[in-house]
Motif scaffolding. Structure first.
Motif, PDB file in Angstrom:
ATOM      1  N   GLU A 149      12.328  18.814  41.105  1.00 24.14           N
ATOM      2  CA  GLU A 149      13.074  19.675  41.243  1.00 24.14           C
ATOM      3  C   GLU A 149      12.837  21.263  40.380  1.00 24.14           C
ATOM      4  O   GLU A 149      12.612  20.989  39.509  1.00 24.14           O
ATOM      5  N   VAL A 150      13.056  22.424  41.554  1.00 23.42           N
ATOM      6  CA  VAL A 150      11.800  23.292  40.199  1.00 23.42           C
ATOM      7  C   VAL A 150      13.047  25.074  40.885  1.00 23.42           C
ATOM      8  O   VAL A 150      13.471  24.825  41.942  1.00 23.42           O
ATOM      9  N   VAL A 151      12.786  25.323  39.463  1.00 20.07           N
ATOM     10  CA  VAL A 151      13.336  26.957  39.916  1.00 20.07           C
ATOM     11  C   VAL A 151      11.917  27.432  39.692  1.00 20.07           C
ATOM     12  O   VAL A 151      11.183  27.142  38.271  1.00 20.07           O
ATOM     13  N   CYS A 152      11.583  28.858  40.306  1.00 24.49           N
ATOM     14  CA  CYS A 152      10.566  29.595  39.602  1.00 24.49           C
ATOM     15  C   CYS A 152      11.587  31.030  39.644  1.00 24.49           C
ATOM     16  O   CYS A 152      12.119  32.132  40.681  1.00 24.49           O
ATOM     17  N   ARG A 153      10.952  31.805  38.316  1.00 21.64           N
ATOM     18  CA  ARG A 153      10.894  33.438  38.567  1.00 21.64           C
ATOM     19  C   ARG A 153       9.687  34.003  38.907  1.00 21.64           C
ATOM     20  O   ARG A 153       9.227  33.517  37.872  1.00 21.64           O
ATOM     21  N   GLY A 154       9.820  35.846  38.594  1.00 21.79           N
ATOM     22  CA  GLY A 154       8.349  36.242  38.256  1.00 21.79           C
ATOM     23  C   GLY A 154       7.408  35.684  39.246  1.00 21.79           C
ATOM     24  O   GLY A 154       7.076  34.616  40.211  1.00 21.79           O
ATOM     25  N   LYS A 155       6.455  35.724  38.013  1.00 13.96           N
ATOM     26  CA  LYS A 155       5.048  35.181  39.160  1.00 13.96           C
ATOM     27  C   LYS A 155       4.289  34.720  37.645  1.00 13.96           C
ATOM     28  O   LYS A 155       4.410  35.082  36.452  1.00 13.96           O
ATOM     29  N   ASN A 156       3.443  33.721  38.086  1.00 21.05           N
ATOM     30  CA  ASN A 156       2.042  33.092  37.392  1.00 21.05           C
ATOM     31  C   ASN A 156       1.283  33.803  36.422  1.00 21.05           C
ATOM     32  O   ASN A 156       1.176  34.880  36.940  1.00 21.05           O
ATOM     33  N   ASN A 157       0.478  33.618  35.835  1.00 21.79           N
ATOM     34  CA  ASN A 157      -0.337  34.307  35.364  1.00 21.79           C
ATOM     35  C   ASN A 157      -2.020  35.215  35.863  1.00 21.79           C
ATOM     36  O   ASN A 157      -2.402  35.854  35.409  1.00 21.79           O
ATOM     37  N   SER A 158      -1.475  34.376  37.021  1.00 19.61           N
ATOM     38  CA  SER A 158      -2.680  35.178  38.189  1.00 19.61           C
ATOM     39  C   SER A 158      -2.005  36.144  38.824  1.00 19.61           C
ATOM     40  O   SER A 158      -2.412  37.124  39.580  1.00 19.61           O
ATOM     41  N   GLU A 159      -0.385  36.659  38.850  1.00 18.51           N
ATOM     42  CA  GLU A 159       0.126  37.786  38.500  1.00 18.51           C
ATOM     43  C   GLU A 159       0.779  37.198  40.738  1.00 18.51           C
ATOM     44  O   GLU A 159       0.263  38.136  41.102  1.00 18.51           O
ATOM     45  N   THR A 160       0.633  35.919  40.800  1.00 23.08           N
ATOM     46  CA  THR A 160       0.773  35.751  42.484  1.00 23.08           C
ATOM     47  C   THR A 160       2.038  34.644  42.012  1.00 23.08           C
ATOM     48  O   THR A 160       2.034  33.848  41.146  1.00 23.08           O
ATOM     49  N   TYR A 161       3.235  34.441  43.322  1.00 29.68           N
ATOM     50  CA  TYR A 161       3.793  33.751  42.847  1.00 29.68           C
ATOM     51  C   TYR A 161       4.130  31.738  42.773  1.00 29.68           C
ATOM     52  O   TYR A 161       2.805  31.526  43.466  1.00 29.68           O
ATOM     53  N   TRP A 162       5.121  31.786  42.450  1.00 27.35           N
ATOM     54  CA  TRP A 162       4.456  30.259  41.613  1.00 27.35           C
ATOM     55  C   TRP A 162       4.358  29.291  43.470  1.00 27.35           C
ATOM     56  O   TRP A 162       4.369  29.420  44.309  1.00 27.35           O
ATOM     57  N   LYS A 163       3.359  28.548  43.387  1.00 25.64           N
ATOM     58  CA  LYS A 163       2.521  27.469  44.337  1.00 25.64           C
ATOM     59  C   LYS A 163       3.042  25.704  43.846  1.00 25.64           C
ATOM     60  O   LYS A 163       2.732  25.813  42.609  1.00 25.64           O
ATOM     61  N   ILE A 164       3.724  25.683  45.047  1.00 27.29           N
ATOM     62  CA  ILE A 164       4.665  24.097  44.713  1.00 27.29           C
ATOM     63  C   ILE A 164       4.044  23.003  45.801  1.00 27.29           C
ATOM     64  O   ILE A 164       3.845  23.679  46.731  1.00 27.29           O
ATOM     65  N   GLY A 165       3.923  22.377  45.850  1.00 26.20           N
ATOM     66  CA  GLY A 165       3.815  21.444  46.573  1.00 26.20           C
ATOM     67  C   GLY A 165       4.184  20.013  46.954  1.00 26.20           C
ATOM     68  O   GLY A 165       5.668  19.563  46.317  1.00 26.20           O
ATOM     69  N   ILE A 166       4.199  20.028  48.218  1.00 24.18           N
ATOM     70  CA  ILE A 166       5.416  19.295  49.326  1.00 24.18           C
ATOM     71  C   ILE A 166       4.853  18.136  49.371  1.00 24.18           C
ATOM     72  O   ILE A 166       4.097  17.970  50.608  1.00 24.18           O
ATOM     73  N   GLU A 167       5.221  16.570  49.171  1.00 27.67           N
ATOM     74  CA  GLU A 167       4.684  15.811  49.599  1.00 27.67           C
ATOM     75  C   GLU A 167       5.344  15.264  51.143  1.00 27.67           C
ATOM     76  O   GLU A 167       5.899  15.215  51.554  1.00 27.67           O
TER      77      GLU A 167
END
Length: 339
Positions: free
Chosen positions: A199-217
């Protein structure tokens, strides 16, 4: 003129590269913390911080306090004492908010999400107690104790009918994600990802300045981690996924999943295999994802479409036995199907 412009661009890029090399210590640092909570549940936390601060000890301390409030596996926890005594005056900041959240989801999920399902969960062997010998009469007797309308609370105290047993395991991971995300935000950090048990919460962007990317199994019945069905960008929101392809056992040639219906008292059986819910916070996402696994495909779609704060991605088995999916309109632009 064109050559001069190109020369100036190359010169500017060269100056920028040299400047960044000389000021590496001033760049924001990516901190990655890992550990376990709730017994064996893994967590992964990433955040970008100019000062490179390490909050591992503080986060672990918060998670210990959280478990001491809401874990039914700890006999001295706040929720365990509430279950035993039927009345509790709040001692921690965690119990009243989860009661409020649970009441909201209970109403909006047509009763499919119900934290009083505990006696049935325990009886089927998915709680802190050993599996019991079950028959229809015994299941019917346990169902008499089920129903969140049997729980009453205000800002100071909570009470419940005798015999009612509360279990917040369906939202605990999501709620813990919210608690840690709030703590990180309070430290002035605006770009982070908090993940506990998927389970995840993402805010802002990652160090590559893109939105955080999550996998769905891909929802496959296997105790091992499977392949990805899709990936999704998380844009300042929470995501929780529920399914019956991890926590189950086999009995008499039948798979018994951990999702127990509060309506029937039995393990659910339908073609919805996985529910990923996007919501403003992770406790909501976690609870609604659980509700989907009780409701099945059609009623889950109805619930998602009735609630503007929710977006959903559902994986199901179609009439030919093949994996198919439903995605609410606003979220599909953030999802890439990998199948």
């Amino acid at each position: 003129m064109q050559k001069r412009r190109l020369l100036l661009i190359v010169l500017a890029l060269g100056i920028l590269i040299v400047w960044r090399q000389l000021h590496k210590e001033d760049e924001a640092k990516v901190i990655h913390l890992t550990g376990t909570t709730m017994g064996v549940v893994p967590y992964s936390i990433k955040y970008i911080d100019m000062a490179g601060r390490d909050y591992q000890k503080q986060i672990d301390s918060i998670l210990v306090d959280f478990n001491n409030s809401l874990s039914t596996y700890i006999p001295s926890s706040e929720i365990s004492r509430f279950n035993a005594r039927d009345t509790v005056t709040y001692e921690t900041p965690y119990l009243m908010p989860i009661l409020n959240i649970s009441q909201e989801i209970y109403k909006k999920s047509y009763g499919a999400f119900d934290p009083t399902i505990g006696p049935l969960v325990n009886a089927w062997g998915f709680g802190p107690e050993k599996k019991l010998h079950l028959d229809s009469a015994f299941i019917d007797s346990l169902k008499q104790k089920i129903g969140f309308e049997k729980v009453f609370f205000d800002k100071k105290i909570a009470t419940k009918q005798t015999g009612v047993y509360l279990d917040f395991s369906a939202t605990a991971k999501g709620y813990a994600v919210d608690v840690i995300a709030d703590y990180i935000y309070e430290q002035g950090i605006r770009n982070f990802m908090v993940e506990i048990g998927g389970e995840v919460v993402c805010r802002g962007k990652n160090n590559s300045e893109t939105y955080w990317k999550i996998g769905i199994e891909k929802p496959e019945v296997s105790p091992e981690r499977g392949q990805l069905f899709a990936t999704t960008f998380i844009k300042n929101t929470a995501l929780a996924t529920s399914g019956n392809y991890r926590n189950y056992y086999e009995e008499g040639g039948r798979i018994i999943s951990h999702t127990i219906s509060p309506f029937t008292g039995y393990s659910i059986r339908h073609n919805l295999l996985s529910a990923s819910i996007y919501a403003p916070n992770c406790a909501l996402a976690d609870g609604y994802a659980t509700a989907c696994m009780v409701l099945g495909l059609e009623k889950s779609i109805q619930m998602i479409e009735e609630n503007p704060e929710l977006e959903g991605f559902l994986i199901f088995s179609d009439e030919n036995g093949k994996l198919n999916y439903y995605g609410s309109e606003k979220i599909m632009s953030s999802i890439e199907i990998l199948k």
